[in-house]
Structures are given as C-alpha cells and as structure tokens.
Design a protein around this motif. Structure first.
Motif, PDB file in Angstrom:
ATOM      1  N   SER A   1       0.839  -1.196   0.000  1.00  0.00           N
ATOM      2  CA  SER A   1       0.000   0.000   0.000  1.00  0.00           C
ATOM      3  C   SER A   1       0.873   1.245   0.000  1.00  0.00           C
TER       4      SER A   1
ATOM      5  N   THR B   1      -5.090   5.919   0.999  1.00  0.00           N
ATOM      6  CA  THR B   1      -4.320   4.689   0.875  1.00  0.00           C
ATOM      7  C   THR B   1      -4.635   4.030  -0.458  1.00  0.00           C
ATOM      8  N   TYR B   2      -3.590   3.669  -1.186  1.00  0.00           N
ATOM      9  CA  TYR B   2      -3.743   3.031  -2.492  1.00  0.00           C
ATOM     10  C   TYR B   2      -3.093   1.654  -2.413  1.00  0.00           C
ATOM     11  N   ALA B   3      -3.929   0.629  -2.329  1.00  0.00           N
ATOM     12  CA  ALA B   3      -3.455  -0.739  -2.137  1.00  0.00           C
ATOM     13  C   ALA B   3      -3.482  -1.507  -3.452  1.00  0.00           C
TER      14      ALA B   3
END
Length: 275
Positions: free
Chosen positions: A174, A181-183
């Motif tokens: 992430s 948050t970019y997972a």
C-alpha cells in the motif's frame, strides 16, 4: 539562392521549435527523490530505523536510501526492510548479524529488479522481524493539482529467516499520501514462488493533507515469511490534454516542415544553406 535558403531554414526552425514546445509541455518531473534506491549510504543491508531506542541505528550492515526514512515502530521489533540487487542481503535481522539472507526464486527470476540496480525488500507479516514503513516527504505538491503515482513491485518469500517455512502465500503493498491509501491487488503465490514484477499506477488530486509518501507491505501466513519488493517509485503531475491553442501550434509546426519538404521536391534542386 542565399535569400531563399535563409527563408527555408527559418521556416524549418520555426516548425521544429513549435513541435518541440508542445512536446516539452507534456513532460513532467518526478517529485520523488531517489525513487530507484540507487543512492545508498552504506551499500546493501538492513535499513536504518529513524528514532530513539534500540532499533537499528548503527552497525556494519546498516544502510539507508538518501531522501527516504523508516519511522520507528512500536515495541522493540526490528522492521524487516533491506536493500539488495540480487535477492541476497547481509545483516537482515540485527545490526551486527553477518548472516546472508535469501529470497526464494524460480527459474524465471534471477533475483534482479525489472528496473535494474537495487531495490527494497519489505517484510509483509510480523514473524521474526516486523512490518515496517519507508517514507519520504514530497516537496512541490499543489492543492487541487492532479498527480500520478507509480511504482514497480513483486511478491517473494524469505528463504533463510530462521528456517525455511515454505508455504503458499499472499502479499500486497500500500502507498499512503494525503490521507489516502492506495493498495495493490493481492498476489497469490505458490510455495517458494516468485510473484513477478508489475507496475502499479494511481491518480489522485492533492487536497492539502499529508505530503509524506509512505509504503507498507501486507501478507500472510506469517510463518511463510512473505515479502514485497519495491522499486521505480515516481510521482509526477498528470499529463494535461493539449489545449486548442497547443494543437494549433503543433499543426503549424508540422505544416511548416511539410511545406519545406514540398518546396525542395518541386524545385528539383539541392539547396545549400549558408549564413
């Protein structure tokens, strides 16, 4: 012919400049410093932990990447973060540990990064070491502006971290910035397998929140000692769609270049450009 040659040369120059200007407009600078982790303070090894306490601040095999830092975690666990360029690291666990640590691989992977050079290896589950975070403060962000965040990552399994507990495993990574948050999707990998390098791209509009970019891995089961590899981090302005005036400038540039070519063919002669 001297006057004609000058006129043709100037027309060609104007056309090339017009095309070059529109091309340069679409180029954006990477706001991430040392995004390929090539600038290391002490070669390959365990990452320095920033903060007070007993967590890896000095040692023969302790290193750091310029412009990046690893925040101290709760407790006395050692975050599993290290740099390598071939899947092998010295001093994986403790500041004075001289034991080589390995990653499992397959016949299709030689331990190198798809970007070439060094890369970061992150523990994806708490086991012998703990999940850690690597961060960098990003300068130059503008509120309301759109940005593209991209990075290369892969899933791998530790081979010699207090035993070789081979097992099918899952791992992801992430990225956190501006309170978002970019997972990545979770990679499901067979025991002792390598997940393969892939590129993740995320677009966001900066809202004025935290300007610190952080990465953290996640995985399971813990006893399989899943790892995530990270390289090629980039954050840049989202390329803009050319305005009508920009398209017009491009057309003028191409038209001028094409016109010069037609003129030379029609004249059927070689033009010598002299000053």
């Amino acid at each position: 012919m001297k006057i004609v040659g000058l006129a043709v040369r100037r027309a060609l120059l104007v056309g090339v400049v017009a095309i070059g200007a529109t091309h340069a407009e679409g180029q954006t600078a990477n706001l991430v410093k040392n995004g390929n982790f090539e600038d290391l303070t002490n070669g390959f090894g365990q990452v320095v932990i920033n903060g007070n306490g007993s967590q890896l601040t000095t040692g023969t095999n302790v290193t750091s990447a310029t412009s990046w830092y690893a925040p101290r975690i709760n407790g006395n666990g050692y975050p599993g973060l290290f740099f390598t360029d071939n899947g092998v690291s010295r001093g994986y666990n403790y500041a004075y540990d001289t034991t080589n640590r390995y990653l499992f691989g397959t016949t299709s992977w030689d331990g190198t990064s798809s970007q070439g050079g060094s890369y970061l290896v992150m523990a994806a589950a708490d086991y012998v070491t703990s999940v850690g975070t690597l961060s960098q403060k990003i300068d130059g962000l503008t509120v309301g502006q759109s940005y593209d965040l991209s990075f290369s990552w892969a899933a791998a399994e530790s081979k010699s971290l207090y035993g070789s507990n081979e097992a099918a495993y899952r791992a992801s990574i992430s990225a956190m910035i501006d309170g978002q948050t970019y997972a990545t999707p979770t990679a499901n990998v067979a025991a002792a397998g390598f997940g393969g390098w892939t590129t993740a791209v995320y677009s966001f509009t900066y809202r004025g929140g935290s300007d610190v970019l952080s990465f953290q891995a996640a995985g399971s089961p813990a006893y399989a000692q899943p790892m995530v590899l990270l390289d090629g981090v980039s954050l840049a302005l989202t390329p803009s769609v050319p305005e009508p005036a920009t398209w017009a400038m491009m057309l003028i540039g191409f038209s001028m270049v094409a016109g010069v070519a037609r003129y030379r063919r029609r004249c059927g002669m070689k033009i010598t450009y002299t000053s």
